[in-house]
Design an enzyme around this catalytic site. Structure first.
Site, short mmCIF file in Angstrom:
data_model
loop_
_atom_site.label_atom_id
_atom_site.label_comp_id
_atom_site.label_asym_id
_atom_site.label_seq_id
_atom_site.Cartn_x
_atom_site.Cartn_y
_atom_site.Cartn_z
N VAL A 89 -38.32 20.56 32.00
CA VAL A 89 -39.11 19.47 31.42
C VAL A 89 -39.60 18.51 32.49
O VAL A 89 -40.78 18.13 32.52
CB VAL A 89 -38.28 18.72 30.35
CG1 VAL A 89 -39.04 17.50 29.84
CG2 VAL A 89 -37.91 19.65 29.21
N ALA B 186 -54.57 5.67 29.00
CA ALA B 186 -53.48 4.69 28.95
C ALA B 186 -53.95 3.28 29.28
O ALA B 186 -53.30 2.30 28.91
CB ALA B 186 -52.37 5.10 29.91
N ARG C 153 -29.69 16.96 40.88
CA ARG C 153 -28.49 17.49 41.53
C ARG C 153 -28.83 17.97 42.94
O ARG C 153 -28.07 17.72 43.88
CB ARG C 153 -27.91 18.64 40.71
CG ARG C 153 -27.28 18.24 39.39
CD ARG C 153 -26.47 19.41 38.82
NE ARG C 153 -25.89 19.07 37.53
CZ ARG C 153 -26.41 19.38 36.37
NH1 ARG C 153 -27.57 20.03 36.33
NH2 ARG C 153 -25.82 19.06 35.24
N GLU D 78 -41.33 12.21 21.00
CA GLU D 78 -42.14 13.25 20.38
C GLU D 78 -41.74 14.64 20.84
O GLU D 78 -41.75 15.59 20.05
CB GLU D 78 -43.63 13.01 20.70
CG GLU D 78 -44.58 13.93 19.97
CD GLU D 78 -44.59 13.72 18.47
OE1 GLU D 78 -44.08 14.60 17.75
OE2 GLU D 78 -45.09 12.68 18.03
N ILE E 232 -46.16 20.00 19.22
CA ILE E 232 -46.71 19.61 17.93
C ILE E 232 -46.44 18.12 17.70
O ILE E 232 -45.28 17.71 17.67
CB ILE E 232 -46.08 20.43 16.79
CG1 ILE E 232 -46.28 21.93 17.04
CG2 ILE E 232 -46.65 20.02 15.45
CD1 ILE E 232 -45.52 22.81 16.05
N GLU F 122 -31.24 31.30 25.75
CA GLU F 122 -30.32 30.98 26.84
C GLU F 122 -29.25 32.06 26.96
O GLU F 122 -29.04 32.86 26.05
CB GLU F 122 -29.66 29.62 26.58
CG GLU F 122 -30.62 28.47 26.41
CD GLU F 122 -31.24 28.02 27.72
OE1 GLU F 122 -30.74 28.43 28.80
OE2 GLU F 122 -32.24 27.28 27.67
N LYS G 291 -33.35 18.73 14.91
CA LYS G 291 -34.76 18.37 14.73
C LYS G 291 -35.06 17.94 13.29
O LYS G 291 -35.74 16.94 13.07
CB LYS G 291 -35.63 19.56 15.13
CG LYS G 291 -35.50 19.94 16.60
CD LYS G 291 -36.19 21.27 16.91
CE LYS G 291 -36.03 21.65 18.36
NZ LYS G 291 -36.61 22.99 18.65
N GLY H 54 -41.45 25.46 26.21
CA GLY H 54 -42.28 25.60 27.39
C GLY H 54 -42.29 24.33 28.23
O GLY H 54 -42.18 23.22 27.70
#
Length: 463
Positions: free
Chosen positions: A34, A53, A65, A149, A156, A210, A225, A326
């Site tokens: 991310v 913005a 790390r 979000e 989405i 995973e 969620k 993703g």
């Protein structure tokens, strides 16, 4: 997500907004999937994002790390540290992006940032499902925003849709496919006829699952969620601990095939449904594999894609579709939240869209999650029998147990494994879960029944 500052009636300055305002300074904890995606998209679309913005958004410090790996991602112009608290409390940071995941340490970092007067952006659904009520309360106390979000359905914009686009509606239900891993597995089981274990192995080989896929395949991720969506839809606190959660690990390929025979497809659904009736007042909050009509839009959502449907009293049914996972897909949502935060200057906390869509005084703290026994849906039953002639006995027995049978038939030969007993397939009308549970328990002792009875919910999700 947040209202823009009230514009002055004075003549506009000749200086552009992005030049007039200092950049929004971002500190990030975590530079993995991310975090790295967020940095790449910020860098690639910098001018476009600043134009939307009204100011630049600049990453100033990162905690990782491996500092060497972090430098390869962000370069030499971003300060690096391996101390998360240093980022959370950094005097030159306006907003913390928590991109490390987990719940315990992440909670501490986020609360420290809030106490230091910093806004927070996170895609960490586990954190907010577990500690969200505490985090949102702290944010209100300190007058900062927590934006998330990316925590639900990734690219989405469903949180924004519930809190803003559908704000005029009394939401009746929210339901959807909100875990890409399980949707990929179920798609493989249906399309290729493979079993659960083989489909999971394919998902892991392709990076959709995973090495430890427990949160996905047991439904926990989807429960995180749907708990957040329910809070935004119905004006209730986050009630993850009360959600009913069932994954797909016990789902058999035989049931996938039998569902197809009946005109349905099996999907792992998150469902939040408001029920206010004469004898019931509460919210159904659940995750389970369920049969969806094959012609339904959700039945067409395949692979790792996600989709969420919302039923509002004024809007009717709306559907939101997109990638459920993703790096840059998540970054899209994270940066959208950063743009919202960048627009906060000049607004009071009371003018902003609340964290859960309702201002604190309007949140119904007493709105409860209904127990499993009170859930009211149609059902699919698969009953193995000793001989095909016992189909009528099964239907009669269910009727005697007050289960409203809508349809009953035998599984066709092509759906059955070689040497399998005949299988009676039953579709019921809507009935309380308690009634079905009692009937299944009683049916298991019937002399006609040759093995365990399988029961799954049927979701029509009609407008």
């Amino acid at each position: 997500m947040y209202r823009d500052p009230v514009q002055s009636l004075e003549a506009p300055s000749l200086q552009s907004p992005t030049a007039a305002m200092r950049p929004l300074r971002v500190g990030m904890i975590g530079i993995g999937t991310v975090g790295a995606g967020t940095f790449r998209v910020l860098a690639r679309n910098q001018a476009l994002i600043a134009g939307r913005a009204g100011r630049d958004i600049k990453l100033v410090v990162v905690c990782a790390r491996s500092l060497a790996r972090a430098m390869r991602v962000v370069g030499k112009d971003v300060a690096l540290t391996n101390d998360p608290m240093q980022v959370a409390t950094h005097p030159d940071v306006d907003v913390l992006v928590e991109a490390a995941g987990g719940t315990g340490p992440a909670r501490d970092w986020v609360l420290a940032a809030i106490r230091a007067g910093k806004h927070v952006v996170t895609a960490n659904k586990a954190l907010l499902a577990t500690h969200g009520n505490e985090i949102f309360a702290a944010a209100r106390q300190h007058g900062v925003a927590v934006a998330y979000e990316g925590a639900v359905a990734v690219s989405i914009p469903i949180v924004k849709a519930l809190r803003e686009g559908l704000t005029a509606n009394r939401i009746e239900w929210v339901a959807g496919i909100i875990n890409g891993t399980t949707n990929f597995i179920l798609s493989k089981m249906r399309d290729e006829g493979v079993g659960f274990a083989e489909a999971l192995a394919q998902a892991q080989a392709l990076g959709y699952a995973e090495a430890d896929p427990t949160f996905d395949i047991e439904g926990v991720d989807a429960a995180h969620k749907i708990s957040l969506l329910a809070a935004n839809a119905f004006g209730m606190p986050v009630r993850f601990a009360d959600a009913q959660v069932e994954g797909i690990t016990r789902l058999q390929g035989l049931d996938v095939a039998c569902a197809e025979q009946l005109g349905f497809r099996i999907k792992l659904l998150g469902v939040a449904k408001r029920r206010k009736e004469s004898d019931v007042d509460g919210v159904e909050l659940r995750v389970q594999p369920a049969l969806v009509p094959a012609a339904h839009l959700l039945a067409q959502v395949n692979g790792s894609m996600n989709a969420v449907m919302v039923k509002g009293d004024a809007s009717g049914v709306t559907m939101f579709y997109g990638a459920g996972a993703g790096s840059e897909q998540t970054a899209s949502a994270v940066i959208a939240d950063l743009v919202d935060v960048a627009r906060l200057d000049g607004t009071r906390a009371q003018q902003r869209v609340p964290h859960l869509g309702f201002h604190p005084e309007a949140v119904d703290e007493q709105l409860a999650v209904l127990p499993r026994a009170a859930v009211h849906t149609r059902h699919y039953l698969r009953v193995p029998v000793h001989s095909a002639q016992q189909i009528e006995a099964v239907a009669a027995w269910l009727a005697a147990q007050h289960v409203p049978v809508q349809r009953v038939e035998l599984a066709c030969d092509k759906a059955l494994p070689t040497g399998s007993e005949p299988q009676v397939l039953v579709l019921t009308d809507a009935v309380a879960q308690a009634t079905v549970d009692l009937a299944v328990h009683a049916l298991a002792a019937h002399p006609a029944v040759a093995g365990p009875v399988v029961a799954l919910r049927v979701e029509l999700l009609e407008g």
